[in-house]
Design a protein around this motif. Structure first.
Motif, short mmCIF file in Angstrom:
data_model
loop_
_atom_site.label_atom_id
_atom_site.label_comp_id
_atom_site.label_asym_id
_atom_site.label_seq_id
_atom_site.Cartn_x
_atom_site.Cartn_y
_atom_site.Cartn_z
N GLY A 181 -5.72 5.83 -20.25
CA GLY A 181 -5.31 4.62 -19.84
C GLY A 181 -6.59 3.88 -19.29
O GLY A 181 -7.64 4.56 -18.88
N THR A 182 -6.10 2.38 -19.13
CA THR A 182 -7.29 1.77 -18.53
C THR A 182 -7.64 2.18 -16.93
O THR A 182 -6.68 2.92 -16.44
N ALA A 183 -8.62 1.55 -16.22
CA ALA A 183 -8.53 1.71 -14.89
C ALA A 183 -7.53 1.47 -13.98
O ALA A 183 -7.09 2.24 -13.03
N ARG A 184 -6.59 0.49 -14.49
CA ARG A 184 -5.55 0.24 -13.81
C ARG A 184 -4.37 1.50 -14.07
O ARG A 184 -3.57 1.59 -13.12
N ALA A 185 -4.47 2.25 -15.03
CA ALA A 185 -3.42 3.24 -15.08
C ALA A 185 -3.90 4.22 -14.17
O ALA A 185 -2.93 5.02 -13.46
N GLY A 186 -5.29 4.59 -13.80
CA GLY A 186 -5.60 5.34 -12.61
C GLY A 186 -4.95 4.98 -11.49
O GLY A 186 -4.46 5.64 -10.32
N ILE A 187 -5.18 3.62 -11.30
CA ILE A 187 -4.78 3.20 -9.84
C ILE A 187 -3.37 3.38 -9.76
O ILE A 187 -2.76 3.67 -8.68
N GLU A 188 -2.34 3.07 -10.87
CA GLU A 188 -1.09 3.11 -10.69
C GLU A 188 -0.59 4.40 -10.70
O GLU A 188 0.49 4.91 -9.87
N ALA A 189 -1.36 5.45 -11.26
CA ALA A 189 -0.86 6.99 -11.25
C ALA A 189 -1.01 7.22 -9.61
O ALA A 189 -0.20 8.00 -9.17
N ALA A 190 -2.08 6.83 -9.04
CA ALA A 190 -2.39 7.13 -7.56
C ALA A 190 -1.35 6.71 -6.74
O ALA A 190 -0.81 7.41 -6.20
N LEU A 191 -1.16 5.46 -6.88
CA LEU A 191 0.03 4.84 -6.08
C LEU A 191 1.32 5.40 -6.24
O LEU A 191 1.98 5.61 -5.29
N VAL A 192 1.72 5.49 -7.41
CA VAL A 192 3.19 6.01 -7.88
C VAL A 192 3.23 7.55 -7.16
O VAL A 192 4.48 7.64 -6.70
N SER A 193 2.11 8.22 -7.34
CA SER A 193 2.25 9.57 -6.86
C SER A 193 1.93 9.80 -5.19
O SER A 193 2.70 10.87 -4.76
N LEU A 194 1.53 8.65 -4.70
CA LEU A 194 1.15 8.80 -3.29
C LEU A 194 2.27 8.26 -2.32
O LEU A 194 2.46 8.71 -1.15
N VAL A 195 2.84 7.06 -2.90
CA VAL A 195 3.81 6.34 -2.15
C VAL A 195 5.28 6.71 -2.49
O VAL A 195 5.87 6.45 -3.63
N GLU A 196 5.99 7.25 -1.30
CA GLU A 196 7.20 7.45 -1.65
C GLU A 196 8.19 6.10 -1.15
O GLU A 196 7.68 5.23 -0.36
N PRO A 197 9.33 5.90 -1.98
CA PRO A 197 10.17 4.51 -1.59
C PRO A 197 10.40 4.77 0.00
O PRO A 197 10.66 5.40 0.57
N GLY A 198 9.93 3.21 0.59
CA GLY A 198 10.33 3.06 2.02
C GLY A 198 8.96 3.57 2.86
O GLY A 198 8.87 3.11 4.00
N ALA A 199 7.99 4.27 2.26
CA ALA A 199 6.98 4.41 3.08
C ALA A 199 5.86 3.32 3.37
O ALA A 199 5.89 2.74 2.64
N THR A 200 5.47 3.27 4.66
CA THR A 200 4.58 2.22 4.91
C THR A 200 3.13 2.36 4.32
O THR A 200 2.50 3.64 4.44
N VAL A 201 2.28 1.42 3.89
CA VAL A 201 1.19 1.63 3.01
C VAL A 201 0.27 0.50 3.68
O VAL A 201 0.67 -0.58 3.71
N LEU A 202 -0.81 0.94 4.16
CA LEU A 202 -1.75 -0.22 4.75
C LEU A 202 -2.80 -0.61 3.71
O LEU A 202 -3.52 0.17 3.09
N VAL A 203 -2.88 -1.59 3.18
CA VAL A 203 -3.53 -2.23 2.12
C VAL A 203 -4.67 -3.11 2.67
O VAL A 203 -4.37 -4.15 3.65
N VAL A 204 -5.80 -2.91 2.50
CA VAL A 204 -6.95 -3.59 2.68
C VAL A 204 -7.31 -4.73 1.69
O VAL A 204 -7.69 -4.42 0.51
N ARG A 205 -7.11 -6.03 2.01
CA ARG A 205 -7.17 -7.08 1.38
C ARG A 205 -8.26 -8.01 1.49
O ARG A 205 -8.40 -8.53 2.76
N ALA A 206 -9.25 -8.04 0.49
CA ALA A 206 -10.27 -9.09 0.45
C ALA A 206 -10.65 -9.63 -0.80
O ALA A 206 -11.75 -10.10 -0.87
N GLY A 207 -9.75 -9.44 -1.63
CA GLY A 207 -10.08 -10.19 -3.12
C GLY A 207 -8.76 -9.97 -3.83
O GLY A 207 -7.83 -9.27 -3.71
N ARG A 208 -9.08 -10.03 -5.17
CA ARG A 208 -7.98 -10.10 -6.03
C ARG A 208 -7.29 -8.60 -6.28
O ARG A 208 -6.35 -8.54 -6.42
N PHE A 209 -8.02 -7.66 -6.11
CA PHE A 209 -7.67 -6.26 -6.57
C PHE A 209 -7.15 -5.54 -5.22
O PHE A 209 -6.44 -4.76 -5.36
N GLY A 210 -7.40 -6.09 -4.06
CA GLY A 210 -6.52 -5.81 -2.90
C GLY A 210 -5.11 -6.25 -3.20
O GLY A 210 -4.11 -5.41 -2.81
#
Length: 410
Positions: free
Chosen positions: A73-102
């Motif tokens: 899949g495109t690069a976004r498929a890799g991003i989504e696969a990573a986050l779907v697999s790492l983030v459990e429902p209800g888990a806290t995720v710290l996102v670093v935001r400094a642009g559109r892709f954050g």
């Protein structure tokens, strides 16, 4: 009945020089590799190519991680696969935001049921590791997610110490390196990152459609702890626990890893042609050598910046944390930015990029990546931009951009 259309002509796209933020022109060797014959997904030759691809991308990601492979899949498929697999429902995720892709990381985390906390910087700046550490100690996230190079702002987020911060608070560290892999050092092991994803269409000089990924043993253990076993495919007796199952089949990295690993459990039909292309992207990069390749991209970025400034234009963002492979430049007052892009494309067959969000219509983004991070392509682009700016009534010192770029290339 629907009318039967006339047969369309053969695809014959213009030979355009893609000098925007991506995609870029693919290396001819990659295109040749992608024309090779298909193989069955469990053919020994095919699984051999898969193993070779894993080995090659360990070098690209600068890691010893066993679990280094491709997500189809495109690069976004890799991003989504990573986050779907790492983030459990209800888990806290710290996102670093400094642009559109954050912001994209935040959206995906929210869609999979994670609870988002953020640490932010203005577009054109980056977040200090001290600020990330302070936020992590305060919110105690399960995952810290960040973008290495955000093409929306052309800034590169410093990541030294990320793994140490994550381990201090018991988190896993995820990095989206789509825009930098192959052009800047993606130092997976040096950063201590647990999962890093990329794409082919920028500095690796391939087409969009394959997402390289690398996963630490620590992250792999967590992902496998959530593993869902398809009925009739495997016999492992696993206790998934309530709400722990990864909420996707295609993007369930545990299942994808069972496919790429020794088990070779069927999950999907590997995208053979894309694998050939991804393999060749990595071969080209490692043949050139990491330091040589990174230096070439740095020279291209330095030359573009010098050339733009010599033309009297103002470069966007903080020089201290600028990506080497994409440069933002303010559109001068009174200049129609889209008219410039149109004339670049129609008169010179060169594409430069527009922008997103608060920068939409305010900056252009000029990229020099992969096969296009070469002196003559940078000079051609700057010369064309100078000609188009003059044609649109903006005074530019004749030849100044090209001369400055030649001197800055080094």
């Amino acid at each position: 009945m629907c009318p039967v259309p006339d047969v369309f002509g053969e695809i014959d796209p213009p030979q355009r020089l893609l000098m925007g933020p991506g995609p870029v022109n693919a290396h001819p060797r990659v295109l040749r590799a992608m024309s090779a014959d298909l193989l069955g997904q469990f053919d020994p030759e095919m699984t051999g190519y898969m193993n070779e691809t894993m080995a090659l991308y360990r070098g690209v990601f600068m890691t010893g991680n066993r679990w280094t492979f491709l997500v189809d899949g495109t690069a976004r498929a890799g991003i989504e696969a990573a986050l779907v697999s790492l983030v459990e429902p209800g888990a806290t995720v710290l996102v670093v935001r400094a642009g559109r892709f954050g912001l994209l990381l935040q959206e995906i985390v929210e869609r999979v049921g994670g609870r988002v906390e953020t640490v932010d910087a203005e577009w054109g700046q980056v977040v200090s590791m001290e600020a990330i550490a302070e936020a992590a100690r305060r919110v105690r996230p399960a995952v810290i997610a960040c973008v290495h190079g955000d093409t929306s702002t052309t800034m590169a987020q410093p990541l030294d110490g990320l793994g140490a911060v994550a381990r201090e608070v018991g988190a896993l560290a995820y990095v989206d390196a789509t825009a930098t892999i192959g052009g800047m050092a993606v130092d997976t092991d040096g950063w201590g990152a647990d999962v890093v994803t990329g794409g082919l269409q920028k500095c690796l000089g391939g087409p969009s459609g394959s997402a390289p990924i690398t996963i630490s043993d620590r992250a792999a253990d967590f992902i496998f702890s959530r593993r869902h076993v398809e009925k009739g495919i495997a016999t492992d007796d696993l206790d998934e626990g309530p709400g722990r199952r990864i909420g996707s089949n295609y993007f369930d990295l545990a299942m994808v890893m069972d496919y790429w690993g020794e088990k070779r459990l069927n999950h999907h039909t590997e995208a053979t042609t894309m694998l050939y292309g991804a393999r060749e992207c990595a071969r080209i990069m490692l043949e050139e050598g990491l330091e040589t390749r990174f230096a070439r991209h740095a020279s291209a970025g330095r030359a573009i910046t010098a050339g733009l400034r010599a033309m009297g234009l103002v470069v966007f963002g903080d020089d201290a944390c600028r990506m080497t492979n994409v440069t933002g430049v303010w559109i001068p007052e009174g200049v129609n930015g889209e008219a410039i892009r149109r004339r670049m494309r129609e008169d010179f067959e060169i594409e430069i990029g527009t922008a997103f969000g608060p920068l939409a219509g305010r900056i252009w983004r000029i990229g020099a990546m992969g096969y296009n991070a070469r002196k003559h392509k940078v000079l051609i682009t700057l010369g064309a931009l100078e000609a188009v700016l003059r044609a649109e009534g903006f005074a530019v010192p004749a030849g100044a951009g090209v001369d400055a770029a030649l001197e800055a290339w080094g």
